[in-house]
Design a protein around this motif. Structure first.
Motif, short mmCIF file in Angstrom:
data_model
loop_
_atom_site.label_atom_id
_atom_site.label_comp_id
_atom_site.label_asym_id
_atom_site.label_seq_id
_atom_site.Cartn_x
_atom_site.Cartn_y
_atom_site.Cartn_z
N ALA A 96 0.87 -1.17 0.04
CA ALA A 96 0.11 -0.06 0.03
C ALA A 96 0.87 1.38 -0.07
N ARG A 97 1.68 1.23 0.68
CA ARG A 97 2.65 2.53 0.99
C ARG A 97 3.34 2.74 -0.37
N ALA A 98 3.84 1.71 -1.03
CA ALA A 98 4.72 2.02 -2.37
C ALA A 98 3.55 2.41 -3.31
N LEU A 99 2.38 1.82 -3.44
CA LEU A 99 1.48 2.31 -4.26
C LEU A 99 0.99 3.67 -4.03
N ASP A 100 0.63 4.17 -2.93
CA ASP A 100 0.47 5.51 -2.58
C ASP A 100 1.54 6.46 -2.89
N ALA A 101 2.85 6.08 -2.85
CA ALA A 101 3.97 7.00 -3.32
C ALA A 101 4.35 6.69 -4.63
N GLU A 102 3.24 6.26 -5.27
CA GLU A 102 3.82 5.84 -6.97
C GLU A 102 5.14 5.42 -7.31
N LYS A 103 5.79 4.49 -6.37
CA LYS A 103 6.82 3.90 -6.81
C LYS A 103 6.89 2.74 -7.61
N VAL A 104 5.70 2.13 -7.87
CA VAL A 104 5.74 1.06 -8.59
C VAL A 104 4.91 1.45 -10.21
N ASP A 105 5.76 1.00 -10.98
CA ASP A 105 5.38 1.19 -12.40
C ASP A 105 4.39 0.15 -12.82
N ASN A 106 4.72 -1.12 -12.61
CA ASN A 106 4.05 -2.26 -13.33
C ASN A 106 3.45 -3.13 -12.15
N VAL A 107 2.43 -3.91 -12.19
CA VAL A 107 2.19 -4.89 -11.40
C VAL A 107 1.60 -5.95 -12.19
N LEU A 108 2.13 -7.02 -12.46
CA LEU A 108 1.66 -8.45 -13.14
C LEU A 108 1.35 -9.34 -12.24
N PHE A 109 -0.02 -9.59 -12.00
CA PHE A 109 -0.34 -10.63 -11.05
C PHE A 109 -1.62 -11.56 -11.79
N GLU A 110 -1.76 -12.84 -11.18
CA GLU A 110 -2.64 -13.72 -11.59
C GLU A 110 -4.00 -13.35 -11.02
N PHE A 111 -5.04 -13.73 -11.62
CA PHE A 111 -6.21 -13.50 -11.22
C PHE A 111 -7.28 -14.76 -11.98
N GLY A 112 -8.18 -15.06 -11.19
CA GLY A 112 -9.05 -16.26 -11.67
C GLY A 112 -9.85 -17.04 -10.43
N ILE A 113 -10.08 -18.33 -10.83
CA ILE A 113 -10.85 -19.09 -10.24
C ILE A 113 -10.46 -18.90 -8.62
N CYS A 114 -9.37 -19.13 -8.17
CA CYS A 114 -8.86 -19.02 -6.76
C CYS A 114 -9.43 -17.61 -6.17
N GLN A 115 -9.60 -16.47 -6.86
CA GLN A 115 -10.35 -15.27 -6.20
C GLN A 115 -11.63 -15.43 -6.08
N THR A 116 -12.27 -16.16 -7.28
CA THR A 116 -13.61 -16.32 -7.13
C THR A 116 -14.29 -17.15 -5.98
N ILE A 117 -13.49 -18.06 -5.68
CA ILE A 117 -13.76 -19.15 -4.67
C ILE A 117 -13.88 -18.26 -3.28
N GLN A 118 -13.06 -17.37 -3.12
CA GLN A 118 -12.61 -16.54 -2.12
C GLN A 118 -13.81 -15.53 -1.96
N GLY A 119 -14.48 -15.38 -2.73
CA GLY A 119 -15.59 -14.26 -2.97
C GLY A 119 -15.01 -12.82 -3.28
N GLN A 120 -13.48 -12.80 -3.91
CA GLN A 120 -13.02 -11.71 -4.46
C GLN A 120 -13.55 -11.51 -5.81
N THR A 121 -13.43 -10.32 -6.38
CA THR A 121 -13.74 -9.99 -7.61
C THR A 121 -12.83 -9.23 -8.74
N LEU A 122 -13.07 -9.21 -9.65
CA LEU A 122 -12.28 -8.41 -10.77
C LEU A 122 -12.19 -7.16 -10.24
#
Length: 354
Positions: A259-285
Motif C-alpha cells: 500500500a505505501r509503495a502504491l500511494d507513493a507511486e513507486k511502482v510502475d507495473n504490477v503483473l498478477f494472476e487472477f482467476g478461479i482462486c479469487q472467485t472461490i474466496q469471494g473476491q472479484t475483478l
C-alpha cells in the motif's frame, strides 16, 4: 537410387569413419550401436527457435527483433521441424525446460512496450518476483531482459522450490532469493501444499480444481511472512519497475502489503494472476480494478489465442469480465502507469478488451 548400405557408407565417409563400432553414433540411423549388437535410438536434436514451425507464433511474430529476443530458446524437434516434445524424449534440464519458451512468449515478452523507454532502450530494472516457485518465470524474464536488470528480489516460501530455483543458470548470482511468504502483515502464516516440490502451494487454497486437475493441499506448515513495503524500505528502492505476483489466490493480501509503495507511486507495473482462486474466496475483478485504477493504473488482460499473445486494455470494468465458478479461468493482469512506448517496433502485443 542408392541402397541403405551404400548411403550409410557415403555418410560414414563424410564423417571420416569406415564402420560403426559399439558406442558410436550412426548418422543415418540417428542411433548408437550397443555392445550387444542392438541399436539405441538417439534423443531428438535440439534446434533453435528461428523458424515458424518450432513454435506456433514464431512464424507470425517472425520479425528479426523478436527472433533475437528468443534466439537462445531451444526445443526438441521432430525430423520435419514441428516442435512437439516426443514421448520418449529425455527430461529437459534447466537450460531446455519446455515452460520457459512458453512463459517468455505468453507473459514476459508482451511486457516489452511497458518496460522500454521512449528511445527504445530498456532502463536498469528493479524487479520483485512474489511466488518465484522453481524459477521458470525468472529464467524467462532474464532471457528477455537480463542485460537490463539492476536488482531482482524473489520470494518463495517452499524450501524444495527455493532449492530448485537456486540451480538455474539463467540468473546465477544476480537474484536475491528470500525463503518467505509475502502478505499484508509481517509474522508467520500457515501455507498448504500437497508435495514439497510443488507449483500449487497456497495460503488460502486447500484444494485447487482447474481444467481437470484436482490438487488437494492436505499438508501444511507455518512459514515466515514479510510485507513488501517493509522490504522496499530496507532495500532503499525509490522505483520498482515491475512487481510480479503469482501466489495461488493470495494476491490481494500481497497488494495490501504494498500500500505505501502504491500511494507513493513507486511502482510502475504490477503483473498478477487472477482467476478461479479469487472467485472461490469471494473476491472479484472489480475489487482489484478499483484498487489499482484508484492509484492511477491502467489494467490490461493477458490474451492467448492462435494468432496473438499479448495484453489487452480494459478501458472500463464490466461484469462480463468476472470469472465464474462453473467456468473456471486463470489469466495474468497487468496494472501499469506506463503507456506502451512509441519506440517499440516488435510484433503486436498490445490490444483492447473494450
Amino acid at each position: 537410387m542408392k541402397s541403405i548400405a551404400a548411403a550409410r557408407r557415403d555418410r560414414l565417409q563424410l564423417h571420416g569413419r569406415s564402420e560403426i563400432r559399439p558406442g558410436q553414433h550412426d548418422p543415418l540411423r540417428h542411433s548408437s550401436l550397443n555392445l550387444d549388437g542392438s541399436w539405441e535410438k538417439a534423443a531428438p536434436p535440439l534446434r533453435r527457435v528461428r523458424h515458424g514451425r518450432c513454435y506456433p507464433c514464431v512464424g507470425r511474430f517472425g520479425r528479426p527483433r523478436f527472433r533475437e529476443s528468443i534466439a537462445s530458446l531451444e526445443w526438441p524437434c521432430s525430423s520435419r521441424g514441428a516442435c512437439q516434445p516426443k514421448k520418449d524424449a529425455p527430461a529437459m534440464d534447466a537450460d531446455h525446460n519446455f515452460h520457459i519458451p512458453k512463459l517468455t512468449l505468453h507473459e514476459v515478452y508482451p511486457l516489452t512496450p511497458f518496460l522500454i523507454g521512449l528511445n527504445g532502450e530498456t532502463p536498469p530494472l528493479n524487479v520483485i518476483d512474489v511466488g518465484a516457485n522453481t524459477g521458470l518465470w525468472a529464467a524467462a524474464f532474464f532471457n528477455v531482459f537480463g542485460g537490463s536488470i539492476a536488482g531482482y528480489q524473489a520470494f518463495e516460501p517452499m524450501s524444495a522450490n527455493s532449492a530448485k530455483f537456486s540451480t538455474r543458470p539463467h540468473y546465477a548470482g544476480r537474484v536475491n532469493l528470500h525463503e518467505a511468504c509475502v502478505g499484508a502483515e509481517p509474522g508467520e502464516v500457515e501455507i498448504h501444499f500437497h508435495a514439497e516440490l510443488t507449483t500449487t502451494a497456497s495460503v488460502p487454497m486447500r484444494r485447487i480444481n482447474y481444467r481437470g486437475t484436482d490438487v488437494r493441499n492436505d499438508r501444511s506448515r507455518n512459514v515466515p511472512q514479510v510485507r513488501l513495503d517493509d522490504m522496499i524500505d530496507r532495500w532503499g528502492w525509490d522505483r520498482i519497475h515491475l512487481v510480479k505476483i503469482d501466489v495461488e489466490g493470495y494476491e490481494w493480501s500481497v497488494l495490501q502489503g504494498l500500500a505505501r509503495a502504491l500511494d507513493a507511486e513507486k511502482v510502475d507495473n504490477v503483473l498478477f494472476e487472477f482467476g478461479i482462486c479469487q472467485t472461490i474466496q469471494g473476491q472479484t475483478l472489480k475489487q482489484f480494478y478499483d484498487l489499482l485504477s484508484g492509484h492511477g493504473f491502467k489494467i490490461y488482460k493477458q490474451v492467448i489465442s492462435k494468432n496473438y499473445f499479448g495484453l489487452n486494455l480494459i478501458s472500463r470494468y464490466s461484469p462480463t469480465l468476472e470469472v465464474a465458478e462453473d467456468q473456471p479461468e486463470m489469466f495474468m493482469l497487468l496494472a501499469t502507469r506506463k503507456e506502451p512506448s512509441p519506440a517499440y517496433a516488435g510484433p503486436r502485443v498490445v490490444g483492447r478488451v473494450n
